[in-house]
Write a protein that holds these residues in place. Sequence first.
Motif, PDB file in Angstrom:
ATOM      1  N   ASP A  13      98.347 -28.128  93.411  1.00 52.33           N
ATOM      2  CA  ASP A  13      99.194 -26.966  93.676  1.00 52.33           C
ATOM      3  C   ASP A  13      99.173 -26.559  95.142  1.00 52.33           C
ATOM      4  OD1 ASP A  13      99.906 -26.911  91.063  1.00 52.33           O
ATOM      5  OD2 ASP A  13      98.690 -25.169  90.512  1.00 52.33           O
ATOM      6  N   ASP A  14      97.989 -26.655  95.780  1.00 54.73           N
ATOM      7  CA  ASP A  14      97.919 -26.228  97.173  1.00 54.73           C
ATOM      8  C   ASP A  14      98.747 -27.126  98.089  1.00 54.73           C
ATOM      9  OD1 ASP A  14      96.170 -28.317  96.679  1.00 54.73           O
ATOM     10  OD2 ASP A  14      94.775 -27.720  98.267  1.00 54.73           O
ATOM     11  N   ILE A  15      98.786 -28.436  97.769  1.00 55.39           N
ATOM     12  CA  ILE A  15      99.603 -29.361  98.559  1.00 55.39           C
ATOM     13  C   ILE A  15     101.082 -29.089  98.304  1.00 55.39           C
ATOM     14  CG2 ILE A  15     100.176 -31.769  98.999  1.00 55.39           C
ATOM     15  CD1 ILE A  15      97.408 -30.926  99.964  1.00 55.39           C
ATOM     16  N   LEU A  17     102.433 -26.270  97.425  1.00 51.44           N
ATOM     17  CA  LEU A  17     102.767 -25.016  98.108  1.00 51.44           C
ATOM     18  C   LEU A  17     102.925 -25.224  99.608  1.00 51.44           C
ATOM     19  CD1 LEU A  17     100.601 -22.290  96.333  1.00 51.44           C
ATOM     20  CD2 LEU A  17     103.093 -22.326  96.555  1.00 51.44           C
ATOM     21  N   LYS A  18     102.072 -26.068 100.167  1.00 54.21           N
ATOM     22  CA  LYS A  18     102.165 -26.356 101.600  1.00 54.21           C
ATOM     23  C   LYS A  18     103.485 -27.033 101.921  1.00 54.21           C
ATOM     24  CE  LYS A  18      99.436 -28.104 105.471  1.00 54.21           C
ATOM     25  NZ  LYS A  18      98.161 -28.719 105.872  1.00 54.21           N
ATOM     26  N   ILE A  19     103.917 -27.931 101.049  1.00 51.44           N
ATOM     27  CA  ILE A  19     105.203 -28.609 101.240  1.00 51.44           C
ATOM     28  C   ILE A  19     106.340 -27.593 101.194  1.00 51.44           C
ATOM     29  CG2 ILE A  19     106.851 -30.216 100.209  1.00 51.44           C
ATOM     30  CD1 ILE A  19     104.417 -31.850  99.237  1.00 51.44           C
ATOM     31  N   SER A  21     106.235 -24.390 101.617  1.00 53.18           N
ATOM     32  CA  SER A  21     106.131 -23.379 102.673  1.00 53.18           C
ATOM     33  C   SER A  21     106.569 -23.906 104.037  1.00 53.18           C
ATOM     34  CB  SER A  21     104.694 -22.863 102.777  1.00 53.18           C
ATOM     35  OG  SER A  21     104.299 -22.239 101.575  1.00 53.18           O
ATOM     36  N   SER A  22     106.701 -25.224 104.171  1.00 50.99           N
ATOM     37  CA  SER A  22     107.108 -25.811 105.449  1.00 50.99           C
ATOM     38  C   SER A  22     108.617 -25.984 105.541  1.00 50.99           C
ATOM     39  CB  SER A  22     106.430 -27.172 105.637  1.00 50.99           C
ATOM     40  OG  SER A  22     106.907 -28.107 104.683  1.00 50.99           O
ATOM     41  N   CYS A  46     103.873 -16.470  98.713  1.00 43.29           N
ATOM     42  CA  CYS A  46     103.527 -17.014 100.028  1.00 43.29           C
ATOM     43  C   CYS A  46     104.672 -17.827 100.626  1.00 43.29           C
ATOM     44  CB  CYS A  46     102.261 -17.861  99.936  1.00 43.29           C
ATOM     45  SG  CYS A  46     102.378 -19.245  98.781  1.00 43.29           S
ATOM     46  N   VAL A  47     105.492 -18.471  99.789  1.00 44.20           N
ATOM     47  CA  VAL A  47     106.622 -19.260 100.281  1.00 44.20           C
ATOM     48  C   VAL A  47     107.653 -18.339 100.928  1.00 44.20           C
ATOM     49  CG1 VAL A  47     108.541 -20.769  99.630  1.00 44.20           C
ATOM     50  CG2 VAL A  47     106.279 -21.082  98.581  1.00 44.20           C
ATOM     51  N   ALA A  50     106.533 -16.468 104.189  1.00 39.23           N
ATOM     52  CA  ALA A  50     106.689 -17.292 105.391  1.00 39.23           C
ATOM     53  C   ALA A  50     108.145 -17.314 105.852  1.00 39.23           C
ATOM     54  CB  ALA A  50     106.201 -18.713 105.119  1.00 39.23           C
TER      55      ALA A  50
END
Length: 246
Positions: A13-15, A17-19, A21-22, A46-47, A50
């Motif tokens: 999930d953290d990966i 979310l990072k995708i 969010s970018s 968080c998405v 940002a």
Amino acid sequence: MHRSINIQNSLPDDIALKIASSLQVFDVCSLGSCSRFWRELCAYDCVWEALCKDRWPAICVDENSQSESSSSSKRWRGLYISKHNEMAGKVASVTNFVERALAYESIEVGNYLKAVELLNSLQFGFKDVQMLLLKPELNVLLNLAGLHYCIIWLEIPAENVIEALHSSQVSERQVCVQWWKLGRWFYGFRLRDEFHSRNVSLGDLAASNEEVLGVLHRGAIHEVIRVQISAAKPTHTSWSHQVAQV
């Protein structure tokens, strides 16, 4: 299809979310439409936090104004949608002003500069201009006003503006800027007034054409007695230069 599901199940999930969010907002919306997994993930707070802070750096959320029943995963998304709709409404006021000021498909520089100043008074940011004004379906004069505002008022670097023009597919759109100058004095006699005309693409204007941008920014002042802006006619040649006696 099975392969896509397996990728989602194996992706932490953290990966994921990072995708998400970018990405830019259009890409987040597209990704969210791919599956239920991505739809739920792309709605995370968080998405959208940002995205909000990237588009409106000064934005903040009044935590006390949030309802206790409000889902934290949708708070920033709701704020983004609300703020976007607010800015879209403000763009409509600028569009209406320009359309009212048009006379035979051209606009006098005084009204053009009022439109640019209106963008400043409405506190438009670079991303607002990029999303709402740099659109190929709009009048090219609105594209021009957005470009001018970003370079002169927001002081956005030229390379960033050029990139925004290309990504919005408006860099090749052309405008025609015409201005009249008082004739010069020659041995006690004033020569006839000069007429200048330039056809220039938005991309070229952002990249290097300081002469035309300077005329637009200064307006009718000193020896320049009139400036008129319009969409370039298809029959004109880009970067044409005419000096005629009037």
